[in-house]
Every structure is written in C-alpha cells, then in structure tokens.
Design an enzyme around this catalytic site. Structure first.
Site, PDB file in Angstrom:
ATOM      1  N   LEU A   1      36.693  38.321  48.174  1.00  7.46           N
ATOM      2  CA  LEU A   1      36.320  37.033  48.768  1.00  7.46           C
ATOM      3  C   LEU A   1      35.619  36.141  47.737  1.00  7.46           C
ATOM      4  O   LEU A   1      34.856  35.250  48.075  1.00  7.46           O
ATOM      5  CB  LEU A   1      35.445  37.253  50.011  1.00  7.46           C
ATOM      6  CG  LEU A   1      36.103  38.071  51.125  1.00  7.46           C
ATOM      7  CD1 LEU A   1      35.132  38.302  52.285  1.00  7.46           C
ATOM      8  CD2 LEU A   1      37.370  37.389  51.648  1.00  7.46           C
TER       9      LEU A   1
ATOM     10  N   ASP B   1      40.358  30.194  43.245  1.00  6.74           N
ATOM     11  CA  ASP B   1      39.064  30.638  43.781  1.00  6.74           C
ATOM     12  C   ASP B   1      37.952  29.648  43.437  1.00  6.74           C
ATOM     13  O   ASP B   1      37.145  29.272  44.286  1.00  6.74           O
ATOM     14  CB  ASP B   1      38.692  32.018  43.221  1.00  6.74           C
ATOM     15  CG  ASP B   1      39.776  33.043  43.484  1.00  6.74           C
ATOM     16  OD1 ASP B   1      40.692  32.752  44.265  1.00  6.74           O
ATOM     17  OD2 ASP B   1      39.710  34.141  42.896  1.00  6.74           O
TER      18      ASP B   1
ATOM     19  N   HIS C   1      49.075  34.509  44.662  1.00  7.98           N
ATOM     20  CA  HIS C   1      49.678  34.698  43.333  1.00  7.98           C
ATOM     21  C   HIS C   1      50.664  33.572  43.015  1.00  7.98           C
ATOM     22  O   HIS C   1      51.662  33.785  42.336  1.00  7.98           O
ATOM     23  CB  HIS C   1      50.348  36.077  43.220  1.00  7.98           C
ATOM     24  CG  HIS C   1      49.332  37.185  43.185  1.00  7.98           C
ATOM     25  ND1 HIS C   1      48.709  37.576  42.027  1.00  7.98           N
ATOM     26  CD2 HIS C   1      48.808  37.934  44.186  1.00  7.98           C
ATOM     27  CE1 HIS C   1      47.846  38.553  42.307  1.00  7.98           C
ATOM     28  NE2 HIS C   1      47.880  38.782  43.615  1.00  7.98           N
TER      29      HIS C   1
ATOM     30  N   GLU D   1      36.057  32.463  33.056  1.00  9.34           N
ATOM     31  CA  GLU D   1      36.565  33.769  33.523  1.00  9.34           C
ATOM     32  C   GLU D   1      37.745  34.221  32.643  1.00  9.34           C
ATOM     33  O   GLU D   1      37.851  35.381  32.274  1.00  9.34           O
ATOM     34  CB  GLU D   1      36.971  33.702  34.999  1.00  9.34           C
ATOM     35  CG  GLU D   1      37.336  35.072  35.523  1.00  9.34           C
ATOM     36  CD  GLU D   1      36.993  35.316  36.976  1.00  9.34           C
ATOM     37  OE1 GLU D   1      36.236  34.532  37.577  1.00  9.34           O
ATOM     38  OE2 GLU D   1      37.476  36.333  37.500  1.00  9.34           O
TER      39      GLU D   1
ATOM     40  N   GLY E   1      33.244  43.384  45.818  1.00 16.62           N
ATOM     41  CA  GLY E   1      34.583  43.937  45.631  1.00 16.62           C
ATOM     42  C   GLY E   1      35.530  43.686  46.787  1.00 16.62           C
ATOM     43  O   GLY E   1      36.551  44.337  46.920  1.00 16.62           O
TER      44      GLY E   1
HETATM   45  C1  GLA Z   1      42.650  36.190  42.434  1.00  9.19           C
HETATM   46  C2  GLA Z   1      42.641  35.095  41.375  1.00  9.19           C
HETATM   47  C3  GLA Z   1      43.258  33.800  41.901  1.00  9.19           C
HETATM   48  C4  GLA Z   1      44.613  34.044  42.543  1.00  9.19           C
HETATM   49  C5  GLA Z   1      44.552  35.226  43.511  1.00  9.19           C
HETATM   50  C6  GLA Z   1      45.909  35.602  44.023  1.00  9.19           C
HETATM   51  O1  GLA Z   1      41.804  35.854  43.485  1.00  9.19           O
HETATM   52  O2  GLA Z   1      41.325  34.843  40.928  1.00  9.19           O
HETATM   53  O3  GLA Z   1      43.351  32.848  40.856  1.00  9.19           O
HETATM   54  O4  GLA Z   1      45.607  34.238  41.581  1.00  9.19           O
HETATM   55  O5  GLA Z   1      43.974  36.367  42.926  1.00  9.19           O
HETATM   56  O6  GLA Z   1      46.447  34.603  44.799  1.00  9.19           O
END
Ligand code: GLA
Length: 404
Positions: free
Chosen positions: A136, A183, A43, A171, A133
């Site tokens: 990952l 991600d 986060h 997204e 879910g």
């Molecule tokens: C999800 C979001 C990422 C990141 C994480 C928390 O995976 O897609 O962008 O914010 O939560 O670190």
C-alpha cells in the site's frame, strides 16, 4: 481501519519520540502523506499506459524542524531503535548506506540534484499506519512526505507532480527499485473520494469521483511478502522493454501502452519468446481494461467495473506472473462470496493485498468468511481494512491538547 482514531495515537507517539531524541518540540511542524491503493491498471505505469489509483486516509506522519548545524537526523517510531540515524549534509551519496533511511535520504539527495540544496540540516521523526510490506506504498508515502517536509521547511517551490517525480527518481536511482510513477503520484496528488485516472505516457490526469453507494472498498492483506519482490519487479520491466524492442522490427512504438489489443494481436508474433509475449499481452490488455473500467465507473456501472477488476487479477496471475498462491486464494474465494462486485491483487505483487468492492451489508460476512477460508487453506491470518479515499500531503495543525 479508523484513520482518524489512530491519528491521535500516532501523533502522540511521534511527539514523545521527538521530545526524547531531539529535546522539546519548539519550532517543530507536523506533516502527513498518504499511502495508496490502485483500483485497476497494474504494471502499466512503466509501459506508458493508464493507471487508476487513489490516495488513502492512512499513511506516514512526520514531525520535523531545521537544525542550526549540517546534520540530518531520522528516527522512525515503527522501526524503533535507541537513537536517530544521523548523516551529514556533505554525505548524501548512496554508497555504503542501507535500511529505511535510504528513502528519506534519497529524496534529500534528489532535491540537491535538482539544485535544491539545504542551507542547514534538519531532524525528523516519522510514524505511520500503513501495514508494513502490504503493497500500500509505505515507501512512496515516505518519499512524498520527505519532499513535502523539505518544501515546507526550506521554502522550495515544488508542485505535487514534481514531488512525485522526485520520489520516483530517488527510488529508481538511490534505492535501485525501477518503479513507475503511480505510487508517488497517487500519494502526492490524491483527492478525497476520487481516484486519479493518470496517463503515464505524458502525466496527463483527471480525477474521477468514486461513488460507491452502499459499497465499500475492502483491502485484504495476505500478510505474505515473497522474496525477490524487487528483482521480480525489475525483471518484469525488462521483459516489457525486450518486447518493445522485438515489436519495433514490425512497427514503431516507444512503449506497449501505445498498442490496442487488436494491434497487439496482429504483431505479437514478432516477439519470439512465449514468456515475453505473455508479459507484453498483460501490459497491453490491462491498459485497455483500465480505460474501459474508468468509462464504466463514469457511467455508474460498478458491476462492469468489478468484472474488469476480476479480469485484471486473472491477467496478473496467468500472464504477468506476479500473484502468488496466498493472494490467489483471497481473490478467487472473494469472487464467490455474496455482495462482492470485484476483487483483485493490487500493487506490485509477489504477496501483499487484494482490493475488493463489497456491498456494505456484506462486508462483515466477507471479512469473516474470507478470513476463515484463508486460515483453513494457508494456516495464516488475513488482515482486513475498510478504507476511505483521502487527500494528498498536508501540514497538520495540532490542537493544543496534543502539545506537551
Ligand atoms: C509498484 C510500483 C508501481 C507500479 C506497481 C504495479 O507499486 O511502485 O510503480 O508499477 O508496482 O502496478
């Protein structure tokens, strides 16, 4: 999870579905994009902070080829169903659409928004081995995969970082999830046996070798996904924005990632609301922890890295409120098991997985004992994956034995 063994199986299923729904595989090409696990830096990516994820050898596969007409067809082996979902090239807007095809279609839409319009339709079948879910990044891997398919089939000139940005954009704006870029970046830019130390303030990054002599990365899936994952996530993001706004009465910052913990402590009272202050604290401290953790890893101090992983979990649990009782059990019990250097929740939270670094000789005991305690305390079965760090997206050249 033995990625290589499952790959053959997945490609076989993919091909069967492709033949069944699109008739033959002539001219069809195979692609892969990985899922990711974040080692530390949670986060922080929408706060202009640092993250430290790595791509996995598990991910999402596609078989795809262009069509002569203007149809776009998607079929998912995992989702099943008796026909592909079909769209027209002129019908890319999100209104009225739902379901998993929003991810690949959002990428087609985002490509078009950048002037990369498709000259004809295409058909694609997908299959993956990222547990659904689990946190990952199955969705990010599908976005990056789709971008890579479009680049490869239509010859668009897009690099890995742009693929990540397009995935995040779609997204955010197509699927309404206000995620950061971690991600998609990890999936698009992954490098075998390395984690990516990414500064989300300017997207500068370095690869850090993850040398875990006689230790393994073990992911434990709580197999719970709590409701409100997306809205809880978007709420956290809003809290951080509110904190920045409040802090700007006493300083001048664009994002929480610009603050050191020391500076934050000096000005934290400018945030009137206690809850928002705690959320901001996590973002600031987690960023500093991530920088320290990468430094420790570079020095070969895995013990220090592990301790920082544990601290990260506590902060996500107590300050950022994104853990849940099931995942807390997995992390906290892990800390007391032999051979565990560190364990923490990974990903967006509200369920999902922990990631732990475990001495090789203790991995079997870890899985057995943690599985037992988890079952006793929750009545649920945890799933364990001993993962390897892999590369970013690629085209797969099938060996002849796999072709029908
Ligand atoms: C999800 C979001 C990422 C990141 C994480 C928390 O995976 O897609 O962008 O914010 O939560 O670190």
């Amino acid at each position: 999870m033995k990625a290589r063994e499952t790959e053959r199986e997945i490609l076989k299923n993919l091909q069967e579905s492709f033949v069944k729904y699109y008739g033959g595989t002539e001219g069809a090409r195979l692609f892969f994009a990985p899922g990711r696990v974040n080692l530390i830096g949670e986060h922080t990516d929408y706060n202009g902070g640092h993250v430290f994820p790595c791509a996995l050898t598990i991910g999402t596969y596609a078989m795809a080829r262009k069509r002569a007409d203007d149809r776009i067809l998607f079929y998912s082996v995992n989702a099943g169903g008796d026909a592909p979902v079909s769209y027209g090239l002129e019908d890319l807007e999100p209104a009225g659409k739902s379901g998993w095809t929003m991810y690949p279609l959002g990428v087609v839409w985002a490509f078009a928004g950048r002037g990369m319009r498709l000259s004809s339709g295409f058909e694609m079948a997908i299959a993956g081995n990222i547990p659904a879910g689990s946190g990952l990044s199955s969705s990010a891997s599908l976005e990056v995969l789709t971008g890579f398919v479009l680049k490869s089939l239509y010859g668009f000139d897009v690099d890995g970082i742009t693929l990540a940005q397009i995935g995040q954009y779609s997204e955010n704006h197509y699927n309404g999830m206000q995620c950061g870029i971690m991600d998609q970046f990890a999936s698009a830019m992954g490098k075998k046996d390395h984690a990516i130390f990414l500064d989300t303030a300017d997207l500068s990054y370095t690869y850090a070798p993850v040398v875990l002599e006689h230790k393994k990365l073990v992911i434990t899936n709580s197999c719970v996904k709590h409701q409100l994952t997306d809205s809880g996530y978007n709420d956290r993001r809003r809290s951080c924005e509110q904190a920045v706004e409040a802090l700007n009465k006493v300083t001048s910052i664009r994002a929480l990632g610009e603050l050191t913990p020391e500076r934050f402590e000096e000005i934290r009272d400018a945030i009137p609301d206690e809850d928002t202050r705690r959320k901001a604290k996590h973002a600031v401290y987690e960023n500093a922890r991530t920088i320290r953790a990468v430094e420790a890893l570079k020095q070969g101090d895995i013990e220090a890295f592990g301790r920082l992983m544990n601290e990260s979990h506590v902060s996500l649990r107590d300050d950022y409120d994104v853990s849940c009782p099931e995942v807390d059990i997995l992390a906290e019990e892990a800390w007391n098991l032999p051979g565990v250097l560190g364990a923490r929740i990974t990903g967006g939270g509200f369920g999902g997985c922990t990631v732990a670094i475990v001495e090789e000789e203790h991995v079997a005991g870890y899985c057995e004992r943690l599985g037992t305690v988890y079952k006793e305390k929750t009545g649920l079965e945890a799933a364990f994956y001993i993962v390897e760090i892999g590369d970013g997206p690629r085209e797969i050249t099938p060996d002849q034995s796999m072709l029908p």
